[in-house]
Design a protein around this motif. Sequence first.
Motif, short mmCIF file in Angstrom:
data_model
loop_
_atom_site.label_atom_id
_atom_site.label_comp_id
_atom_site.label_asym_id
_atom_site.label_seq_id
_atom_site.Cartn_x
_atom_site.Cartn_y
_atom_site.Cartn_z
N VAL A 174 72.73 -31.08 -56.32
CA VAL A 174 73.29 -30.15 -57.30
C VAL A 174 72.34 -28.96 -57.43
CG1 VAL A 174 74.01 -29.79 -59.70
CG2 VAL A 174 74.52 -31.96 -58.55
N ILE A 175 72.80 -27.80 -56.98
CA ILE A 175 72.02 -26.57 -57.11
C ILE A 175 72.90 -25.59 -57.89
CG2 ILE A 175 70.90 -24.67 -55.87
CD1 ILE A 175 70.41 -26.54 -53.51
N TYR A 176 72.53 -25.37 -59.14
CA TYR A 176 73.34 -24.48 -59.98
C TYR A 176 73.25 -23.04 -59.48
CZ TYR A 176 73.94 -28.24 -63.41
OH TYR A 176 74.28 -29.41 -64.03
N ASN A 177 74.30 -22.28 -59.73
CA ASN A 177 74.28 -20.85 -59.41
C ASN A 177 73.18 -20.18 -60.22
OD1 ASN A 177 76.54 -21.54 -57.99
ND2 ASN A 177 77.99 -20.40 -59.24
N SER A 178 72.82 -18.98 -59.81
CA SER A 178 71.75 -18.29 -60.55
C SER A 178 72.32 -17.05 -61.22
CB SER A 178 70.63 -17.90 -59.59
OG SER A 178 71.09 -16.88 -58.71
N ILE A 179 71.52 -16.50 -62.13
CA ILE A 179 71.94 -15.30 -62.86
C ILE A 179 70.72 -14.39 -63.01
CG2 ILE A 179 71.52 -16.43 -65.12
CD1 ILE A 179 74.27 -13.84 -64.34
N ASP A 180 70.96 -13.09 -62.87
CA ASP A 180 69.89 -12.12 -63.09
C ASP A 180 69.94 -11.71 -64.57
OD1 ASP A 180 68.19 -10.01 -63.27
OD2 ASP A 180 69.06 -8.83 -61.62
N ALA A 181 69.11 -12.39 -65.37
CA ALA A 181 69.15 -12.18 -66.83
C ALA A 181 68.50 -10.87 -67.24
CB ALA A 181 68.48 -13.35 -67.54
N SER A 182 67.95 -10.12 -66.27
CA SER A 182 67.41 -8.80 -66.63
C SER A 182 68.51 -7.74 -66.48
CB SER A 182 66.22 -8.44 -65.74
OG SER A 182 66.64 -8.35 -64.39
N ARG A 183 69.57 -8.09 -65.73
CA ARG A 183 70.70 -7.16 -65.57
C ARG A 183 71.81 -7.48 -66.57
NH1 ARG A 183 75.27 -5.43 -62.80
NH2 ARG A 183 75.97 -7.27 -61.65
N PHE A 184 72.09 -8.78 -66.77
CA PHE A 184 73.09 -9.19 -67.75
C PHE A 184 72.38 -9.41 -69.08
CE2 PHE A 184 75.25 -10.02 -63.78
CZ PHE A 184 76.54 -9.58 -64.05
N VAL A 185 72.50 -8.42 -69.95
CA VAL A 185 71.77 -8.47 -71.23
C VAL A 185 72.73 -8.14 -72.38
CG1 VAL A 185 69.50 -7.84 -70.27
CG2 VAL A 185 71.09 -6.04 -70.92
N PRO A 186 72.40 -8.63 -73.58
CA PRO A 186 73.24 -8.28 -74.73
C PRO A 186 73.19 -6.77 -74.99
CG PRO A 186 71.77 -10.13 -75.24
CD PRO A 186 71.31 -9.56 -73.94
N ALA A 187 74.27 -6.24 -75.53
CA ALA A 187 74.32 -4.80 -75.86
C ALA A 187 73.69 -4.58 -77.22
CB ALA A 187 75.77 -4.34 -75.89
N ASP A 188 73.17 -3.37 -77.46
CA ASP A 188 72.74 -3.06 -78.84
C ASP A 188 73.96 -2.53 -79.59
OD1 ASP A 188 73.05 -0.24 -78.47
OD2 ASP A 188 71.07 -0.13 -77.53
N SER A 189 73.80 -2.38 -80.91
CA SER A 189 74.95 -2.03 -81.77
C SER A 189 75.66 -0.75 -81.34
CB SER A 189 74.49 -1.85 -83.22
OG SER A 189 73.93 -3.06 -83.65
N MET A 190 74.88 0.28 -80.97
CA MET A 190 75.49 1.56 -80.60
C MET A 190 76.30 1.44 -79.30
SD MET A 190 74.83 3.45 -83.04
CE MET A 190 75.43 5.03 -82.45
N GLN A 191 75.72 0.73 -78.32
CA GLN A 191 76.43 0.52 -77.05
C GLN A 191 77.76 -0.18 -77.30
OE1 GLN A 191 73.25 -1.74 -75.07
NE2 GLN A 191 73.72 -0.65 -73.17
N LYS A 192 77.67 -1.24 -78.11
CA LYS A 192 78.86 -2.06 -78.36
C LYS A 192 79.96 -1.23 -79.02
CE LYS A 192 79.89 -6.68 -79.64
NZ LYS A 192 79.24 -7.95 -79.78
N LEU A 193 79.55 -0.42 -79.97
CA LEU A 193 80.49 0.45 -80.70
C LEU A 193 81.20 1.40 -79.74
CD1 LEU A 193 81.05 0.46 -83.72
CD2 LEU A 193 79.56 2.45 -83.94
N ALA A 194 80.43 2.00 -78.85
CA ALA A 194 80.99 2.96 -77.88
C ALA A 194 81.97 2.25 -76.94
CB ALA A 194 79.86 3.62 -77.09
N LEU A 195 81.59 1.05 -76.48
CA LEU A 195 82.45 0.30 -75.55
C LEU A 195 83.76 -0.09 -76.24
CD1 LEU A 195 79.68 -1.96 -73.98
CD2 LEU A 195 81.03 -0.26 -72.74
N ARG A 196 83.65 -0.49 -77.50
CA ARG A 196 84.85 -0.89 -78.24
C ARG A 196 85.78 0.28 -78.48
NH1 ARG A 196 84.50 -5.97 -82.19
NH2 ARG A 196 83.80 -7.41 -80.59
N GLU A 197 85.18 1.46 -78.72
CA GLU A 197 86.00 2.66 -78.93
C GLU A 197 86.86 2.92 -77.69
OE1 GLU A 197 84.03 6.36 -80.22
OE2 GLU A 197 83.48 5.20 -82.01
N GLN A 198 86.23 2.78 -76.50
CA GLN A 198 86.97 3.00 -75.24
C GLN A 198 88.13 2.02 -75.10
OE1 GLN A 198 84.14 2.76 -71.98
NE2 GLN A 198 82.77 4.21 -72.98
N LEU A 199 87.93 0.80 -75.60
CA LEU A 199 88.97 -0.23 -75.45
C LEU A 199 89.96 -0.25 -76.62
CD1 LEU A 199 86.63 -3.09 -74.19
CD2 LEU A 199 88.49 -2.09 -72.87
#
Length: 375
Positions: A174-199
Motif C-alpha cells: 500500500v503506497i498512498y498517493n502524495s500531495i504537494d501541501a505547499s501548492r494546495f493551501v487554504p485561502a485567506d479571507s480576501m482570496q476566498k471573498l474574491a473567488l466567491r464573488e466570481q462564482l
Amino acid sequence: MKKHRLAIVRQKYRPDGGAERFVSRALSALSNQNLELNVITRQWQGEKQDDWHIHICDPQKWGRISRERGFADAARKLWQAEQFDIVQSHERIPGCDIYRAGDGVHRRWLLQRQRILPGWRGQMLMLDRYHRYVMDAEKAMYEAPELKAVICNAEMVKQEIIEDFAVDPKKIHVIYNSIDASRFVPADSMQKLALREQLGIPANAVALCFVGSGFERKGLAAAINAIAGTDRYLIVVGQDKAEKQYQALARSVGCEDRIRFCGMQKETLPFYQAADGLLLPTLYDPFPNVILEAMACGLPVITSRTCGGAEFIEQGTNGFVCDALDISRLREAVMAIPALEYDNKMGMAARHKVMDATPERLSSQLITLYHTLLG
C-alpha cells in the motif's frame, strides 16, 4: 555501473489523470536513481522529460474489447523484445512484474454500480462482453507467474485483491498517493471573498465542492440530493456528457440556484479555496487525488465507505464517511460542515492529516520496492 531499465505501461497518458500524476511523480523522483525510464503508451499528452524514453504502441482498434486486447498484446510484445528489468503496468495485462491497481477491482466497481441500475440492467452488467473481458484479464494477470508485486493506493483495495484473487498479502504494497501541501493551501479571507464573488456565492454561505469527471461513478446525483432541502451551495468541477441531466435533477429537487456547474478545469485550486468542504459520495473509488488536494487546502471531506480515501477520515474530526447512497446521512454530514471562516477546526485537522503524504515519501517507498525486486 549499468543502468536498470524500468518500463511503465499506461494506455493513454493524460496529464490531469490520477494515475498519470502518480507516474510523473514517480518518474521525476526516479530520474536521479540509476534507472533508465521508459513509458509504453498509446498516446502521450503533456511534457516529456529529456531522459524518459517514450514508446508509442498504438495498434488499430474497432471497439472497447479490441482496444484493450490490442494494446495489451502489443505492449507485452514490445516489453518482451526490449527485455526491460522491471515492467510496471497500470493496465490489466498478464505478464507484468508490478501491477498498480489504481482502478481497484473491476468486479467490486460493477457490484456498486448495480445498486443504481434497474434490476435487469444490473444483471446485464455482469454479463456484458467488455466487463467479462476486463474481469478475465484481471484474473489472468493476478495468476500470472511473472507478477512479483502489486501497488495499491488504499488498504480497501488490498483487502479486495486478497479476497477476490487469493494473492499473497506479502506481494501487495500500500503506497498512498502524495500531495504537494505547499501548492494546495487554504485561502485567506480576501482570496476566498474574491473567488466567491466570481462564482456568485454569498460570502457567509456554506459551500461544498464536488471535483471529478464521470458524474455517475463519483456520486453527483447523491451530492445534489443531499444539498436539496438545505441552504448549502455546491460547486461542481468536472465534465460528463450527461451534464444536462444533472442540471435537470437540480431543477427538479429545487436547488438549481445553489449549484454552480463549472466544467472541466485545468486548475482546481481556486475551487477548493472558494469552498468550506469537499462532498464526494463516490460509488467506488480506490483513492481519488481530490481528497488529498481538498484536505491540504484545509477542507473537511464527506465521502463514502467504498472510497479508499475514507481511510484518511476520522469521523466528525476532519470529515464524515457514510454509504454512497444514504441521502439522509449525507445531508446530516453536509449540515455538520461549518463555515471555515468562523470555525476551521475540522479544516485544520484535515490539513494536518495529509502533511505526511509527501512526494518524497512516495518516492522513497517506490525506490525501496524497485531495489528489492532488482536485488
